[in-house]
Design an enzyme around this catalytic site. Structure first.
Site, PDB file in Angstrom:
ATOM      1  CG  ASP A   1      -0.267  -0.172   2.535  1.00 36.63           C
ATOM      2  OD1 ASP A   1       0.772  -0.865   2.594  1.00 36.63           O
ATOM      3  OD2 ASP A   1      -0.752   0.376   3.546  1.00 36.63           O
TER       4      ASP A   1
ATOM      5  CD  GLU B   1       3.083  -1.054   7.709  1.00 39.46           C
ATOM      6  OE1 GLU B   1       3.263  -1.010   8.936  1.00 39.46           O
ATOM      7  OE2 GLU B   1       3.245  -0.052   6.978  1.00 39.46           O
ATOM      8  CD  GLU B   2       2.538   3.182   5.526  1.00 39.32           C
ATOM      9  OE1 GLU B   2       2.479   3.620   6.700  1.00 39.32           O
ATOM     10  OE2 GLU B   2       3.579   3.126   4.879  1.00 39.32           O
TER      11      GLU B   2
ATOM     12  CG  HIS C   1       5.478   7.903   6.366  1.00 37.49           C
ATOM     13  ND1 HIS C   1       4.470   7.638   7.260  1.00 37.49           N
ATOM     14  CD2 HIS C   1       5.871   6.698   5.895  1.00 37.49           C
ATOM     15  CE1 HIS C   1       4.285   6.322   7.335  1.00 37.49           C
ATOM     16  NE2 HIS C   1       5.134   5.737   6.518  1.00 37.49           N
TER      17      HIS C   1
HETATM   18 NI    NI Z   1       6.524   1.110   5.574  1.00 38.81          NI
END
Ligand code: NI
Length: 398
Positions: A79, A137-138, A362
């Site tokens: 993702d 996962e996020e 990020h």
């Molecule tokens: Ni990651």
């Protein structure tokens, strides 16, 4: 050098092309529809038939070898994040506001690389390799949990995963046993006072003053109520209150995160936090609500699997370039697998300022050194051999 070096080198460019395709076409957590369809197409192209969609947008594939042996799972997350990309590269995101800013595009490309090589080499392969392309996962509660509920770990003896890691130099690898990533929990505190005129504070209960005391006092849970040798972070990351310079508001909201490794520390922190909020609010005549949400479990590597992964990494990049990684306070839902089977989550260094890979995960300019993709794949394959060999020895005829 491992026996896979040539195989891996042969698909270097192809892996980079896959990674760029994914980078250009990112999808958010729980919405990885095109990504999962594309992964399934690639796997079938490699000649892998046992491929299925799991829990909506996850993909699992099974490769059964001709020789008996254990079953080892390899996991990649697929993702992307809600970030507008600021990189000016030909393969920058075509999906506005969505970006692969954590390297999951690279994780997926690496797992496809391993799949392609294994599919071609299947005949002398021992045991089973399970490929897990994990959705979401996020975003808590994460995709691992759903996929485990749908059986992706059935029959699995051990699991390995990696994270491309921009704070570590390309060419280095971080492996450790025990805790490597923290449990990320979330809290929300609402303090209600009594609003009024900024010039007449005696007639109010000022929730900003109360909240400020709470922010300061919460740190005493870390510094005075926790063993200094245990890791604990409490961060208030949002503090909302007020509308004008001369109005004392009614309410203040504090939101933040707690990071721990040990379950006993994690279990007592909410109570200790709330006792501080309660005491301070009582002292000032305010009231409060306190919410605490447990996030992912900490990532705790199995000692034996971590040792084999370390040996594999040393063969691939040389012992001097394998670091015993200090734990990081970030969270990862790879922990969900580790609560069911032993495994190891390691870090593949991907930082390289000369290639623009110098921003943190990020960040809108996050980038990886794509030339490390073969390193991750070679470690996967080398570690797989070591693991299935060790299961074979341990379990005799399996
Ligand atoms: Ni990651």
């Amino acid at each position: 050098m491992s026996r896979y070096r040539q195989d891996v080198e042969a698909i270097r460019e192809e892996m980079i092309a896959w990674r760029r395709y994914l980078h250009q076409n990112p999808e958010l957590s729980f919405q990885e529809y095109r990504t999962s369809a594309w992964i399934m197409e690639r796997l079938r192209e490699f000649g892998i038939e046992d491929v299925r969609l799991v829990a909506g947008t996850g993909v699992v594939a099974r490769l059964i070898g001709s020789e008996p042996g254990g079953c080892v799972a390899l996991r990649a997350d697929i993702d992307a994040l809600p970030i507008q990309e600021e990189n000016d590269v030909p393969y920058r995101s075509r999906n506005p506001g969505v970006m692969h800013a954590c390297g999951h595009d690279g994780h997926t490309a690496m797992l496809l690389g391993a799949a392609k090589i294994l599919a071609a080499r299947r005949k002398p392969m021992r045991g089973e390799v399970r490929l897990i392309f994990q959705k979401a996962e996020e975003v808590f509660p994460g995709g691992a949990r759903d996929m485990i509920e749908e059986g992706v770990l059935e029959g699995v003896d051990a699991i390995i995963g990696t994270h491309l890691w921009s704070p570590m130099a390309a060419g280095t690898v971080g492996v450790a046993s025990g805790p490597v990533m923290a449990a990320p929990d979330r809290f929300r505190i609402e303090i209600t006072g009594r609003g009024g005129h900024g010039g007449a504070p005696q007639d109010t209960v000022d929730p900003i003053l109360v909240g400020s005391q709470v922010v300061g006092a919460l740190q005493s849970v870390v510094s005075r109520r926790t063993d200094p040798l245990d890791q604990l972070v409490i961060s208030v990351c949002e503090f909302h209150a007020g509308t004008a310079h001369n109005i004392i508001p009614n309410q203040a909201t504090l939101v933040g995160t707690v990071r721990t490794f040990r379950e006993d520390v994690r279990r007592r922190v909410p109570e200790q936090m709330e006792s501080i909020v309660k005491g301070i609010c009582a002292a000032f005549g305010a009231t409060y609500t306190f919410e605490y949400e447990r996030g992912y479990a900490p990532v705790v590597n199995d000692e034996r699997v971590a040792r084999l992964v370390r040996e594999a990494a040393e063969e691939v990049v040389g012992p001097k370039r394998v670091e015993t990684m200090a734990p990081v306070m970030g969270g990862e839902d790879f922990s969900a697998y580790l609560q069911v089977v032993p495994g190891c989550f390691f870090f593949t260094g991907a930082g390289n300022p000369a290639k623009g890979a110098r921003y943190p995960h990020h960040h809108p300019k996050f980038a990886i050194d794509e030339d490390v993709l073969p390193i991750g794949v070679e470690i996967f394959l080398t570690a797989l051999d070591k693991l299935s060999e060790s299961f074979h020895r341990r379990d005799g005829t399996r």
